[in-house]
Design a protein around this motif. Structure first.
Motif, PDB file in Angstrom:
ATOM      1  N   GLU A  84       0.635  -0.987   0.121  1.00  0.00           N
ATOM      2  CA  GLU A  84       0.053   0.114   0.018  1.00  0.00           C
ATOM      3  C   GLU A  84       0.898   1.319  -0.129  1.00  0.00           C
ATOM      4  O   GLU A  84       1.959   1.034   0.568  1.00  0.00           O
ATOM      5  CB  GLU A  84      -1.334  -0.096   1.098  1.00  0.00           C
ATOM      6  N   PRO A  85       0.937   2.049  -0.515  1.00  0.00           N
ATOM      7  CA  PRO A  85       1.309   3.307  -0.401  1.00  0.00           C
ATOM      8  C   PRO A  85       1.772   4.135   1.040  1.00  0.00           C
ATOM      9  O   PRO A  85       3.094   5.431   0.889  1.00  0.00           O
ATOM     10  CB  PRO A  85       0.249   4.661  -1.136  1.00  0.00           C
ATOM     11  N   SER A  86       0.847   3.687   2.194  1.00  0.00           N
ATOM     12  CA  SER A  86       1.246   3.984   3.438  1.00  0.00           C
ATOM     13  C   SER A  86       1.929   3.168   3.560  1.00  0.00           C
ATOM     14  O   SER A  86       2.584   4.133   4.356  1.00  0.00           O
ATOM     15  CB  SER A  86      -0.411   4.261   4.047  1.00  0.00           C
ATOM     16  N   GLU A  87       1.985   3.048   3.168  1.00  0.00           N
ATOM     17  CA  GLU A  87       3.860   1.653   4.239  1.00  0.00           C
ATOM     18  C   GLU A  87       5.085   2.392   3.226  1.00  0.00           C
ATOM     19  O   GLU A  87       5.769   1.941   4.168  1.00  0.00           O
ATOM     20  CB  GLU A  87       3.492   0.675   3.392  1.00  0.00           C
ATOM     21  N   LEU A  88       4.907   3.063   2.501  1.00  0.00           N
ATOM     22  CA  LEU A  88       6.060   4.083   2.215  1.00  0.00           C
ATOM     23  C   LEU A  88       6.695   5.703   2.314  1.00  0.00           C
ATOM     24  O   LEU A  88       7.316   6.189   2.659  1.00  0.00           O
ATOM     25  CB  LEU A  88       6.308   3.847   0.532  1.00  0.00           C
ATOM     26  N   LEU A  94      -4.526  11.044  11.661  1.00  0.00           N
ATOM     27  CA  LEU A  94      -6.081  11.511  11.597  1.00  0.00           C
ATOM     28  C   LEU A  94      -6.740  12.891  12.593  1.00  0.00           C
ATOM     29  O   LEU A  94      -7.758  13.099  12.393  1.00  0.00           O
ATOM     30  CB  LEU A  94      -6.209  10.187  12.993  1.00  0.00           C
ATOM     31  N   ASN A  95      -5.652  13.550  13.272  1.00  0.00           N
ATOM     32  CA  ASN A  95      -6.210  14.334  14.198  1.00  0.00           C
ATOM     33  C   ASN A  95      -6.067  16.070  12.509  1.00  0.00           C
ATOM     34  O   ASN A  95      -7.192  16.156  13.061  1.00  0.00           O
ATOM     35  CB  ASN A  95      -5.275  15.018  14.911  1.00  0.00           C
ATOM     36  N   ALA A  96      -5.308  15.177  12.057  1.00  0.00           N
ATOM     37  CA  ALA A  96      -5.442  16.704  11.193  1.00  0.00           C
ATOM     38  C   ALA A  96      -6.612  16.196  10.309  1.00  0.00           C
ATOM     39  O   ALA A  96      -7.592  16.729   9.762  1.00  0.00           O
ATOM     40  CB  ALA A  96      -4.259  16.271   9.768  1.00  0.00           C
ATOM     41  N   LEU A  97      -6.818  15.235   9.992  1.00  0.00           N
ATOM     42  CA  LEU A  97      -8.291  14.532   9.201  1.00  0.00           C
ATOM     43  C   LEU A  97      -9.086  15.302   9.887  1.00  0.00           C
ATOM     44  O   LEU A  97     -10.152  15.593   9.344  1.00  0.00           O
ATOM     45  CB  LEU A  97      -8.420  12.972   9.219  1.00  0.00           C
ATOM     46  N   LYS A  98      -9.477  15.059  11.030  1.00  0.00           N
ATOM     47  CA  LYS A  98     -10.867  15.559  11.862  1.00  0.00           C
ATOM     48  C   LYS A  98     -10.787  16.917  11.557  1.00  0.00           C
ATOM     49  O   LYS A  98     -11.907  17.303  11.505  1.00  0.00           O
ATOM     50  CB  LYS A  98     -10.485  15.303  13.546  1.00  0.00           C
ATOM     51  N   GLU A  99      -9.993  17.761  11.748  1.00  0.00           N
ATOM     52  CA  GLU A  99      -9.649  19.054  10.960  1.00  0.00           C
ATOM     53  C   GLU A  99     -10.319  19.286   9.673  1.00  0.00           C
ATOM     54  O   GLU A  99     -10.442  20.484   8.947  1.00  0.00           O
ATOM     55  CB  GLU A  99      -9.076  19.514  11.831  1.00  0.00           C
ATOM     56  N   GLY A 100     -10.327  18.287   8.564  1.00  0.00           N
ATOM     57  CA  GLY A 100     -10.912  18.245   7.133  1.00  0.00           C
ATOM     58  C   GLY A 100      -9.886  18.560   6.326  1.00  0.00           C
ATOM     59  O   GLY A 100      -9.426  18.796   5.534  1.00  0.00           O
ATOM     60  N   ARG A 101      -8.439  18.547   6.940  1.00  0.00           N
ATOM     61  CA  ARG A 101      -7.033  18.198   5.970  1.00  0.00           C
ATOM     62  C   ARG A 101      -6.283  16.824   6.060  1.00  0.00           C
ATOM     63  O   ARG A 101      -6.441  16.641   6.365  1.00  0.00           O
ATOM     64  CB  ARG A 101      -6.115  19.377   7.267  1.00  0.00           C
ATOM     65  N   VAL A 102      -6.360  16.789   4.529  1.00  0.00           N
ATOM     66  CA  VAL A 102      -5.287  15.674   4.477  1.00  0.00           C
ATOM     67  C   VAL A 102      -3.869  15.674   4.181  1.00  0.00           C
ATOM     68  O   VAL A 102      -3.471  16.150   3.308  1.00  0.00           O
ATOM     69  CB  VAL A 102      -5.783  14.946   2.476  1.00  0.00           C
ATOM     70  N   GLU A 103      -3.253  15.053   5.811  1.00  0.00           N
ATOM     71  CA  GLU A 103      -1.921  15.004   6.161  1.00  0.00           C
ATOM     72  C   GLU A 103      -1.489  13.835   6.228  1.00  0.00           C
ATOM     73  O   GLU A 103      -2.157  12.923   6.685  1.00  0.00           O
ATOM     74  CB  GLU A 103      -1.337  16.029   6.650  1.00  0.00           C
ATOM     75  N   PRO A 104      -0.187  12.870   5.174  1.00  0.00           N
ATOM     76  CA  PRO A 104       0.101  12.177   6.028  1.00  0.00           C
ATOM     77  C   PRO A 104       0.349  11.952   7.463  1.00  0.00           C
ATOM     78  O   PRO A 104       2.056  13.100   7.416  1.00  0.00           O
ATOM     79  CB  PRO A 104       1.072  11.460   4.642  1.00  0.00           C
ATOM     80  N   THR A 126       0.193   1.388  -9.914  1.00  0.00           N
ATOM     81  CA  THR A 126       0.750   2.690  -9.882  1.00  0.00           C
ATOM     82  C   THR A 126       0.241   3.756  -9.059  1.00  0.00           C
ATOM     83  O   THR A 126       1.052   5.012 -10.076  1.00  0.00           O
ATOM     84  CB  THR A 126      -0.697   3.165 -10.997  1.00  0.00           C
ATOM     85  N   ALA A 127       0.135   3.749  -7.785  1.00  0.00           N
ATOM     86  CA  ALA A 127      -0.027   4.849  -7.773  1.00  0.00           C
ATOM     87  C   ALA A 127       1.132   5.005  -6.482  1.00  0.00           C
ATOM     88  O   ALA A 127       1.792   5.969  -6.742  1.00  0.00           O
ATOM     89  CB  ALA A 127      -1.269   4.888  -6.543  1.00  0.00           C
ATOM     90  N   ILE A 128       1.666   4.126  -6.403  1.00  0.00           N
ATOM     91  CA  ILE A 128       3.044   4.366  -5.772  1.00  0.00           C
ATOM     92  C   ILE A 128       4.261   5.041  -6.697  1.00  0.00           C
ATOM     93  O   ILE A 128       5.317   5.861  -6.402  1.00  0.00           O
ATOM     94  CB  ILE A 128       3.599   2.710  -5.092  1.00  0.00           C
ATOM     95  N   LEU A 129       4.231   4.124  -7.704  1.00  0.00           N
ATOM     96  CA  LEU A 129       5.095   4.862  -8.847  1.00  0.00           C
ATOM     97  C   LEU A 129       4.959   6.190  -9.349  1.00  0.00           C
ATOM     98  O   LEU A 129       5.905   6.823  -9.214  1.00  0.00           O
ATOM     99  CB  LEU A 129       5.128   3.406 -10.087  1.00  0.00           C
ATOM    100  N   SER A 131       3.806   8.612  -7.471  1.00  0.00           N
ATOM    101  CA  SER A 131       4.711   9.162  -5.582  1.00  0.00           C
ATOM    102  C   SER A 131       5.260   9.488  -5.931  1.00  0.00           C
ATOM    103  O   SER A 131       6.932  10.486  -6.058  1.00  0.00           O
ATOM    104  CB  SER A 131       3.259   8.696  -5.003  1.00  0.00           C
ATOM    105  N   LEU A 132       6.243   8.439  -6.232  1.00  0.00           N
ATOM    106  CA  LEU A 132       7.766   7.871  -7.013  1.00  0.00           C
ATOM    107  C   LEU A 132       7.897   9.095  -7.686  1.00  0.00           C
ATOM    108  O   LEU A 132       9.538   9.531  -7.305  1.00  0.00           O
ATOM    109  CB  LEU A 132       7.881   6.899  -6.514  1.00  0.00           C
ATOM    110  N   LEU A 133       7.803   8.753  -8.716  1.00  0.00           N
ATOM    111  CA  LEU A 133       7.478   9.526  -9.278  1.00  0.00           C
ATOM    112  C   LEU A 133       8.203  11.269  -8.996  1.00  0.00           C
ATOM    113  O   LEU A 133       9.547  11.793 -10.007  1.00  0.00           O
ATOM    114  CB  LEU A 133       7.328  10.278 -11.494  1.00  0.00           C
ATOM    115  N   LYS A 134       7.359  12.002  -9.009  1.00  0.00           N
ATOM    116  CA  LYS A 134       7.675  12.955  -8.179  1.00  0.00           C
ATOM    117  C   LYS A 134       8.673  13.624  -7.466  1.00  0.00           C
ATOM    118  O   LYS A 134       9.474  14.138  -7.314  1.00  0.00           O
ATOM    119  CB  LYS A 134       5.772  13.370  -7.424  1.00  0.00           C
ATOM    120  N   ILE A 135       9.416  12.040  -5.857  1.00  0.00           N
ATOM    121  CA  ILE A 135      10.243  12.745  -5.758  1.00  0.00           C
ATOM    122  C   ILE A 135      11.681  12.056  -6.554  1.00  0.00           C
ATOM    123  O   ILE A 135      11.650  13.525  -5.582  1.00  0.00           O
ATOM    124  CB  ILE A 135       9.751  11.490  -4.787  1.00  0.00           C
TER     125      ILE A 135
END
Length: 407
Positions: A84-88, A94-104, A126-129, A131-135
């Motif tokens: 999963e992308p979250s593994e990388l 979750l606290n940011a999500l409660k405030e309406g912000r999407v932050e990892p 595809t989702a992982i690759l 994100s990796l491209l941008k990095i």
């Protein structure tokens, strides 16, 4: 304690430190100095390295050792089909999500790493690759509206083979340096066993890490290298490779100048010369074409030299003709040292070495590219292996025997 940064007197002390580190690391990795050198070249150039080879060839351990020799934040992960992308990149806060912000939460994850190692890179989704491209390209991680600049110096990726999928091949092109890693050769096996056993109880002499600012200072110094004198020669080499069908993107040939500049710097010069053009070989992302390139560019690369990156220079300029000559010499010596009796205990060992040599020849050349002299020797090796053994004196095989050709 990390070693200090480069003194104002110049880059020579830093280069000496780097060379000493590569020397000490290569003592722990038999026949892997070229691999260590190229990873270090990638770090100085702030470019990415792709390692292609079968499992168990020391790719992961070598990357870990180089990363450990630098006082830098590292991230390592083995990708799979269900990663999963979250593994990388980190799970959502979750606290940011409660405030309406999407932050990892990126702490301890890839976006916070100075050096990354991603094994089985082409198994990523595809989702992982994406994100990796941008990095890899921009040193930026984005997720929705969230964006952050990453400190990534270099990403080293590994895979058992290059992908056939054109989309994955385009992703692979983002890795400037490609090295094909083969198992340790027969001659190095005793040293591999001794070194492996010596280190099995732990490293008795750990290497103090170099401060990552040393790498940063070398990178800045490399960007000041004068590339003017080799511009025309470099363009000629690119034309020559493209004429024989070697694919090279414009992006890659422009970025490769950073490798040439870094090679010149590690040679102790501030002006690039013909001695520094050898990294071009590692731009080629096809094993056969990479070997052909070193042969094709013999005239252009004949002056290649680097006192720090010794083995990667040798590998870059070691073409099929040189490899065929080496295998011919080894096979001839093997046939000449056949034990006198098939009942001799050493005879069975000799047969195993014969099989190994046959595998090495077939791995290096197919039936169309196998040179004639090596073809004859290969036939002699195969004749011995296919002949029933008898309890008596063993006749040496006659080169030129009529036997089956290689598959």
């Amino acid at each position: 304690m990390p070693l200090s940064t480069i003194p104002a007197s110049g880059t020579a002390p830093a280069i000496a430190i780097l060379n000493a580190h590569i020397d000490r690391l290569s003592e722990r990795f038999v026949a892997r100095r070229a691999l260590l050198e190229l990873i270090m070249l990638g770090l100085i150039s702030r470019e990415h390295v792709l390692l292609i080879g079968p499992p168990g060839t020391g790719k992961s351990a070598a990357v870990q050792a180089v990363a450990g020799a630098i006082d830098a934040t590292t991230f390592e992960y083995l990708l799979g089909r269900f990663t999963e992308p979250s593994e990388l990149f980190g799970a959502l806060d979750l606290n940011a999500l409660k405030e309406g912000r999407v932050e990892p939460v990126t702490s301890g994850m890839l976006p916070q790493a100075d050096v990354a190692f991603l094994d089985e890179i082409f198994l990523g989704s595809t989702a992982i690759l994406n994100s990796l491209l941008k990095i890899l390209n921009e040193r930026t991680y984005r997720r929705g509206q969230y964006s952050m600049v990453t400190p990534l110096i270099s990403c080293v990726a590994a895979s058992n083979a290059l992908p056939d999928d054109p989309l994955l091949a385009a992703f692979a092109d983002r890795f400037l340096i490609t090295m094909f890693v083969d198992p340790v050769g027969e001659n190095e096996l005793p040293e591999l066993l001794r070194t492996g056993w010596r280190l099995s109880a732990g490293d008795p002499d750990p290497i103090p890490p170099v401060d990552k600012s040393v790498i940063a200072d070398l990178h800045r110094a490399a960007l000041q290298v004068d590339m003017g004198p080799i511009g025309e020669t470099y363009a000629h080499i690119v034309r020559k490779l493209r004429l024989v069908g070697v694919t090279m993107s414009d992006r890659k040939i422009v970025k490769a100048q950073k490798l040439i500049a870094a090679a010149a710097l590690l040679r102790g010069e501030t002006v690039a010369g013909p001695q520094d053009l050898w990294p071009i070989t590692y731009l080629v992302q096809d094993k056969a074409q990479q070997a052909e390139a070193s042969e094709l560019l013999h005239a252009e690369l004949k002056d290649s030299f680097n006192p720090v990156l010794t083995d990667s220079v040798a590998k870059a300029t070691y073409g099929p003709t040189a490899h065929a000559a080496y295998l011919t010499e080894q096979a001839t010596h093997l046939l000449e040292t056949r034990p006198a009796l098939t009942t001799d205990r050493l005879y069975e060992i000799w047969l195993v070495r014969l099989e190994t040599m046959l595998i090495r020849i077939d791995a290096a050349f197919d039936s169309e590219t196998l040179p004639q002299q090596l073809r004859v020797l290969r036939a002699s090796l195969q004749a011995v292996l296919e002949t029933p053994q008898h309890n008596g004196p063993a006749d040496n095989p006659i080169p030129g025997s009529t036997v089956a050709e290689p598959a």
